[in-house]
Design an enzyme around this catalytic site. Sequence first.
Site, PDB file in Angstrom:
ATOM      1  N   ILE A 619       0.816  -1.219   0.000  1.00  0.00           N
ATOM      2  CA  ILE A 619       0.000   0.000   0.000  1.00  0.00           C
ATOM      3  C   ILE A 619       0.845   1.261   0.000  1.00  0.00           C
ATOM      4  CG2 ILE A 619      -2.097  -0.907   1.045  1.00  0.00           C
ATOM      5  CD1 ILE A 619      -0.996   0.077   3.749  1.00  0.00           C
ATOM      6  N   GLY A 622       7.761   3.164   2.461  1.00  0.00           N
ATOM      7  CA  GLY A 622       8.235   3.918   3.630  1.00  0.00           C
ATOM      8  C   GLY A 622       9.711   4.197   3.489  1.00  0.00           C
ATOM      9  N   GLY A 625      11.426   0.600   3.482  1.00  0.00           N
ATOM     10  CA  GLY A 625      10.970  -0.486   2.617  1.00  0.00           C
ATOM     11  C   GLY A 625       9.477  -0.389   2.384  1.00  0.00           C
ATOM     12  N   GLU A 626       8.937  -1.504   1.879  1.00  0.00           N
ATOM     13  CA  GLU A 626       7.518  -1.482   1.523  1.00  0.00           C
ATOM     14  C   GLU A 626       6.618  -1.448   2.752  1.00  0.00           C
ATOM     15  OE1 GLU A 626       7.268  -5.058  -0.673  1.00  0.00           O
ATOM     16  OE2 GLU A 626       7.671  -4.089  -2.579  1.00  0.00           O
ATOM     17  N   VAL A 627       5.432  -0.859   2.556  1.00  0.00           N
ATOM     18  CA  VAL A 627       4.394  -0.933   3.573  1.00  0.00           C
ATOM     19  C   VAL A 627       3.262  -1.739   2.945  1.00  0.00           C
ATOM     20  CG1 VAL A 627       2.845   0.348   5.062  1.00  0.00           C
ATOM     21  CG2 VAL A 627       5.045   1.342   4.439  1.00  0.00           C
ATOM     22  N   ASP A 738       7.960  16.352  13.208  1.00  0.00           N
ATOM     23  CA  ASP A 738       7.644  16.214  11.779  1.00  0.00           C
ATOM     24  C   ASP A 738       6.133  16.122  11.607  1.00  0.00           C
ATOM     25  OD1 ASP A 738       8.035  16.009   9.094  1.00  0.00           O
ATOM     26  OD2 ASP A 738       8.693  13.911   9.116  1.00  0.00           O
TER      27      ASP A 738
END
Length: 930
Positions: A619, A622, A625-627, A738
Amino acid sequence: RTVPGELKWAASPSEGGWEEVSIMDEKNIPIRTYQVCNVLEPNQNNWLRTDWIPRSGAQRVYVEVKFTLRDCNSLPGVTGTCKETFNLYYHESNEDRESYIKENSFIKVDTVAADESFTQVDVGDRIMKLNTEVRDVKVTTRKGFYLAFQDVGACIALVSVRVFYKTCPLTVRNLATFPDTITGADTSSLVEVRGSCVNQSEEREEPKMYCGADGEWLVPIGGCLCNPGYEEKGGACKACSAGFYKAKSTDPGCAKCPPHSHSLRDGATVCDCHSGFFRADSDPPSMACTQPPSAPQQLISVVNETSVVLEWAPPHRLGGRSDTSYSLECLICQTGSHGHTGVRALPRNHSIAGLKTTRVVVSELRAHTHYTFIVHARNGVSQASGAGAAQSVSVSVTTNQATPSPVSFIQATDVTRHSLSLSWQQPDRPNGVILEYEVKFYEKDQRERSYRIMRTFSRSVDVTGLNPLTVYVFHVRARTAAGYGEFSTPFEFSTNSGGASTVKQSRTQRRRNILTQVLHKNIRTHGCCFSFSSFRSTCTSYMHTAKRHLHNICSYTTISHPPLHPSFSSLVSSPALASPTVAGVKIYVDPFTYEDPDQAIHEFAKEIDVSCIHIEKVIGMGEFGEVCSGRLRAQGKREIYVAIKSLKAGYSDKQRRDFLSEASIMGQFDHPNIIRLEGVVTRCKPLMIITEYMENGSLDAFLRKHDGQFTVIQLVGMLRGIASGMKYLSDMNYVHRDLAARNILVNSNLVCKVSDFGLSRVLEDDPEAAYTTRVRHIPIRWTAPEAIAYRKFTTASDVWSYGIVMWEVVSYGERPYWDMNNQDVIKAIEEGYRLPAPMDCPVVLHQLMLDCWERDRAERPTFSQILNMLDKLIRNPGTLQVCVSVIPEMCVPEWSLCEWLQSIGLERYRDTLAAAGYTSLDSLLALTHQ
Ligand code: AMP
């Protein structure tokens, strides 16, 4: 017993030991036997071995031996050499052609003795005492095996040898079929077998059963349910007959169709409505089919100046439902025009639809104007029954004469020691032709004990004869033929000491005019428009506001018990709103203070077994790596949707530490507006952080996708959630650093949660980072000036960022400071520039943003104050209806360039602009830096 010819089993010795002999059984049928009877000779060792027996998947085999055995006492003359037992052996082998008996490779199963022996052979009477003995043995290592019978000096006849294994037979339990299953290797072993659902059924819980060593099934677990449209009958699923239905597999059985519906075929999952009847999407299949309501009745109107009270009675026919609601439409007809040819004038705010009350007050209409109001009745099936099905009733009214609304703001354009030049805008609703303005003013210290009045036809006045360095309070009101309107709220200005002409204004005043001032100043100092491209978007939005303003003439307020907007009501009941300030809150622990990062992670985060996680799709991307999204089924808990962040392969120690630090931080928080950590996977690769799943993803993208689709209350609801989460963080002494809409996640209920922890601390504490490096990493547009300049990150700098998030939310994900570059943003902030109110932004919200952007961080509100303020706004939605009108008319196309320049005191540039070809406001919008 059944073999007719010779068996030819291997015997050792081949002669004088076991011998194959045919005899007659008790029924005089010839049978084959193996016999041995060397009872008179010592040291017998006679072996008889079966042919190779394939195992065929069996793990434990049973050997049933039938034999006769002579009693030693009955044999005349035998000495101690006679035995009354024999030994059973087995030997596992893949080889089906072993030619001789390898005694050493055989393993003993048992010594077998007779239960019955016979003392004499009386063949004439056929007295044979037959023994049956069964032994079992585990055979798991080879393809097959041999059996052997060792005689050590007995008188035996083997009559039959039967070898078999056991299975649990094919069966159906709980609508699942279990196949014929071979039992396990040990007498205590249970073989777990997975069943498969019978036809027309689906799994409720994985069907399982255990096959016991004796071939009996034990403990059925789980099972299947008949599919929708089918019910269980005698262990199978049978279709529901016509007139019946079954909607869900979990429903107990087929049920009769509810009223006003039918099913014509077998196997119906839902019954169809009779014609003229309908079902709403949210109606359960068990509910009767219903109809839309008839029109509301007895609509009456009472006009009060420029307000109209509308009241009506509920429809005569409710159609069998209880969810009737009303919507109000307003048609405006200009005085003098005929018929209903007017403009449809519904405000964008849809809260006027879905009214539950039967009384509404429509206020702030135009004076002396003819309106037609239409009240529609609808219910859950109005839409399903066809577009034109909303039943309605209408009424026409003419509003009365009314005085003008108050002037909303005054600005000082010139200040000297003894005079002030003021100007203002026409009231939002003049309600007629304005004949004159009245200006009332007094020295602030004097209060209203003594005041002066001035009257003017224009929208400006020069007030002279004032005292130097004195603060004066001004109110302005307008007059039409209907009389004076109300005075404006007080505006304070101070005269100066006689130096340069400066405008000293109240704080609020100063902020409101910043936009004009910056424009002014930049034109003066640089001879060109300051970042005009950014202003283009602001200006365009003002044009939209102004245009919309012209259309939205009707505004509505409901009285007595205003219907709560769904998201509003959920806000009011949310526990966070009700929870008191917690005393002695937990303090956040920085995971970087742990020498061993794994200790921190195990203190604050739960280790999840990777087998409980089911990854479904990617989805997002990040930092590390991938989320992905997926499902988590922790033991003993129901399955939940989760987001899974993983650390891409080939990471360094530092990356691993940074990655896990986010989880160590998140794991310390427990608040409905902070993203919840479910746990981590650190014991196998890839490392994963598992958090709750937020269906709508990050807030900035979500708002951009739904531009203009929410009510102000919904937007404030989102902001409230974020403020509540931030208050919790600040109470825990955690500084986020942030905070930005991209780091807020939104779930399917529009609940906003703060996320993204742990990234920015790394920036701050890196002593190697040079000023320029840091500036590049810091999200400049969101960061407070002191944090940019000397890395002073505090809760107050988070408050600044929160103000920017407010601006992002109200502008539906617009980029703060548009396309200005970072250096220009820093410079503009330094010079006092602040973001103007986005389109349709209530004044109070912009004011709150400006408060968050106070240069002096001690002057910024705390999150607790912000939260209180937002709660107040939510409880009094009326306060959110006023729109900022800093310079609303500035861009209305009807205004000439000249008028606009005049209104901001820059008319001296008119000729220069005209010479360059800029003669209209539209052309000015196309102006570039160049
Ligand atoms: P992050 O590394 O946290 O910035 O995540 C990258 C992207 O993944 C985000 O911008 C979201 O679109 C998505 N994402 C992260 N966490 C979640 C979550 N809990 N639920 C849904 N989407 C998420």
